[in-house]
Design a protein around this motif. Structure first.
Motif, mmCIF file in Angstrom:
data_model
loop_
_atom_site.group_PDB
_atom_site.id
_atom_site.type_symbol
_atom_site.label_atom_id
_atom_site.label_comp_id
_atom_site.label_asym_id
_atom_site.label_seq_id
_atom_site.Cartn_x
_atom_site.Cartn_y
_atom_site.Cartn_z
ATOM 1 N N VAL A 79 -4.859 -12.224 -9.491
ATOM 2 C CA VAL A 79 -5.475 -12.277 -8.163
ATOM 3 C C VAL A 79 -6.089 -10.924 -7.816
ATOM 4 O O VAL A 79 -7.174 -10.843 -7.262
ATOM 5 N N GLY A 80 -5.390 -9.848 -8.140
ATOM 6 C CA GLY A 80 -5.892 -8.495 -7.947
ATOM 7 C C GLY A 80 -5.610 -7.943 -6.566
ATOM 8 O O GLY A 80 -5.416 -8.677 -5.609
ATOM 9 N N GLY A 81 -5.582 -6.641 -6.494
ATOM 10 C CA GLY A 81 -5.381 -5.946 -5.234
ATOM 11 C C GLY A 81 -4.213 -4.990 -5.305
ATOM 12 O O GLY A 81 -3.209 -5.268 -5.946
ATOM 13 N N PRO A 82 -4.357 -3.844 -4.680
ATOM 14 C CA PRO A 82 -3.317 -2.821 -4.722
ATOM 15 C C PRO A 82 -2.096 -3.163 -3.874
ATOM 16 O O PRO A 82 -2.172 -3.955 -2.931
ATOM 17 N N ALA A 83 -0.992 -2.523 -4.215
ATOM 18 C CA ALA A 83 0.231 -2.634 -3.428
ATOM 19 C C ALA A 83 -0.006 -1.991 -2.059
ATOM 20 O O ALA A 83 -0.861 -1.108 -1.917
ATOM 21 N N PRO A 84 0.740 -2.416 -1.048
ATOM 22 C CA PRO A 84 0.598 -1.787 0.268
ATOM 23 C C PRO A 84 0.800 -0.275 0.172
ATOM 24 O O PRO A 84 1.726 0.191 -0.485
ATOM 25 N N GLY A 85 -0.105 0.465 0.785
ATOM 26 C CA GLY A 85 -0.002 1.920 0.798
ATOM 27 C C GLY A 85 -0.669 2.615 -0.367
ATOM 28 O O GLY A 85 -0.780 3.837 -0.384
ATOM 29 N N ALA A 86 -1.132 1.876 -1.368
ATOM 30 C CA ALA A 86 -1.810 2.476 -2.512
ATOM 31 C C ALA A 86 -3.173 3.004 -2.071
ATOM 32 O O ALA A 86 -3.868 2.380 -1.286
ATOM 33 N N LYS A 87 -3.527 4.174 -2.615
ATOM 34 C CA LYS A 87 -4.819 4.783 -2.281
ATOM 35 C C LYS A 87 -5.593 5.071 -3.545
ATOM 36 O O LYS A 87 -5.023 5.580 -4.515
ATOM 37 N N PRO A 88 -6.894 4.789 -3.542
ATOM 38 C CA PRO A 88 -7.719 5.134 -4.706
ATOM 39 C C PRO A 88 -7.637 6.637 -4.983
ATOM 40 O O PRO A 88 -7.452 7.441 -4.052
ATOM 41 N N PRO A 89 -7.763 7.051 -6.239
ATOM 42 C CA PRO A 89 -7.637 8.478 -6.574
ATOM 43 C C PRO A 89 -8.516 9.391 -5.735
ATOM 44 O O PRO A 89 -8.067 10.438 -5.290
ATOM 45 N N ALA A 90 -9.755 9.012 -5.486
ATOM 46 C CA ALA A 90 -10.656 9.871 -4.701
ATOM 47 C C ALA A 90 -10.149 10.031 -3.278
ATOM 48 O O ALA A 90 -10.204 11.111 -2.697
ATOM 49 N N GLU A 91 -9.622 8.961 -2.709
ATOM 50 C CA GLU A 91 -9.097 8.999 -1.346
ATOM 51 C C GLU A 91 -7.788 9.775 -1.286
ATOM 52 O O GLU A 91 -7.519 10.508 -0.349
#
Length: 94
Positions: A79-91
Motif C-alpha cells: 500500500v505504501g506510506g511512511p510510519a507516523p512521524g517519519a520525515k523525508p531525509p531532506a526535511e
C-alpha cells in the motif's frame, strides 16, 4: 471499476534485507517489495546488528524486530506510506 483484491498467499514473506537506505521484503511468489528506510524511523535508527535481528511473524505476512519494537506487514509495503512521524531525509536535515 476494478478493485485490487490481495490474496493472503501473495503476502508471504520469505526473506528480508535492510540496507542503509531501503527495506526489502522478498516474497514467496518471487517479488521484491521495497520501501525507503526513512519510512520506519526506529528501524533506520537501529544498529546494523539490530536490523539483522528480524523474524517473520506467525502468519508469514509481516516481519518484526522485537528488540526495537518495530513491525512491518507486507500489505503496508504494498500500500505504501511512511510510519507516523517519519520525515523525508531532506526535511529531517532542516
Amino acid at each position: 471499476m476494478t478493485i485490487l483484491d490481495i490474496d493472503e498467499k501473495q503476502l508471504q514473506v520469505t526473506d528480508v534485507d535492510v540496507t542503509e537506505t531501503v527495506l526489502i521484503f522478498k516474497m514467496a511468489d518471487g517479488r521484491r517489495i521495497e520501501a525507503p528506510l526513512w519510512w520506519y524511523p526506529r528501524l533506520q535508527a537501529a544498529s546494523p546488528q539490530d536490523r539483522r535481528k528480524w523474524a517473520i511473524l506467525p502468519f508469514g505476512d509481516a516481519v518484526g524486530w522485537e528488540d526495537i519494537d518495530e513491525y512491518v506487514s507486507a500489505k503496508a509495503l504494498i500500500v505504501g506510506g511512511p510510519a507516523p512521524g517519519a520525515k523525508p531525509p531532506a526535511e529531517a536535515a532542516e
